[in-house]
Design an enzyme around this catalytic site. Sequence first.
Site, PDB file in Angstrom:
ATOM      1  NE  ARG A  27     -28.376  -3.544 -45.580  1.00 34.86           N
ATOM      2  CZ  ARG A  27     -27.721  -2.774 -44.709  1.00 34.86           C
ATOM      3  NH1 ARG A  27     -27.715  -1.458 -44.855  1.00 34.86           N
ATOM      4  NH2 ARG A  27     -27.076  -3.319 -43.696  1.00 34.86           N
ATOM      5  NE  ARG A  40     -40.938  -3.899 -42.167  1.00 30.61           N
ATOM      6  CZ  ARG A  40     -39.743  -3.842 -41.608  1.00 30.61           C
ATOM      7  NH1 ARG A  40     -38.673  -3.684 -42.368  1.00 30.61           N
ATOM      8  NH2 ARG A  40     -39.586  -3.944 -40.309  1.00 30.61           N
TER       9      ARG A  40
END
Length: 344
Positions: A27, A40
């Site tokens: 991650r 995002r």
Amino acid sequence: MTDERAKPLLAVLKGHVATVPPIWFMRQAGRYLPEYRALRGEKGGFLSLATDPDAAAEVTLQPIRRFGFDGAILFSDILMVPWSLGQDLRFGVGEGPRLTPALVDSLLVDLSDAVERLDPVYATVRAVAAILPPRTTFLGFAGSPWTVATYMVAGQGSRDQQETRRFAYGDEAGFAAIIDAIAARTIDYLSGQIAAGVEAVQLFDSWSGSLSPQQFERWVIAPTATIVDALHARHPDTPIIGFPKGAGGKLPAYARETGVDAIGVDETVDPGWAHASLPGGMPVQGNLDPLALIAGGATLDHAIDRVVAAFEGRPHVFNLGHGILQDTPIEHVERALARVRSRR
């Protein structure tokens, strides 16, 4: 043997013992990075970001630019496979992913295959492979059948996967059909990633620790071996990392019986025991506690040194025992990289 100086991570995955272990973090492309949060915010939800090849390629590359990790992990999600099998997928704000219809109440055969949903992932791989630094190994991934099935059956994640375990006991044939469908699609999916440009792949079995030994053999080891055999036949030079989180004492059996080329070890496993118990010469990846990374300071230094010392003399990829947490300070990541690489 792959030249260590050219691709240190790939060399270790192929059995080279490095003086300084190569490093990447699960991650590593994600919410702890301000550049990720900004992108995002521009793109909206997770799925729209993950299926935009240019944006997903940018996210994949962000930690490479910032930290110079030895491996870049494809930015995507393990639930791309059930989405491609015909379940609807959404990521709600402040909640985990949701798959509909949940197979606890529906039939696999009633889903409409949507394999074209994987095409943006392959486009992302091609975009990253074209501009990734030559020294950096490109890692693809998929979820292992058991973990993916837990989401497909329940429609969402759960603490102990009880609904899926009940299903597997109550309708073994029906559950086997789900596992087989996931395995078949995963073989093609990972093969497609390799053809598009990844150089190694990882199978994430995040929920393998919830199973009894017999169920672990049936739903983790057996389907993983099927995937590994098929990928080795198609791509004999591409290493496969197996990561059965929570497997504990079942790790040696997993390592021997699945045929994976390297094994990821989570933070609950003593690294000294892992080194003594796993097959000699097998590359091992892990296993710094993500919370030690958050703690920082001398606590982090000691934890890093313990992991590195435990795997000395074995092919070792330094990594976390699971994914990096979103509140991880960036300066702690920088400290960890410097500590591991100080052995040069």
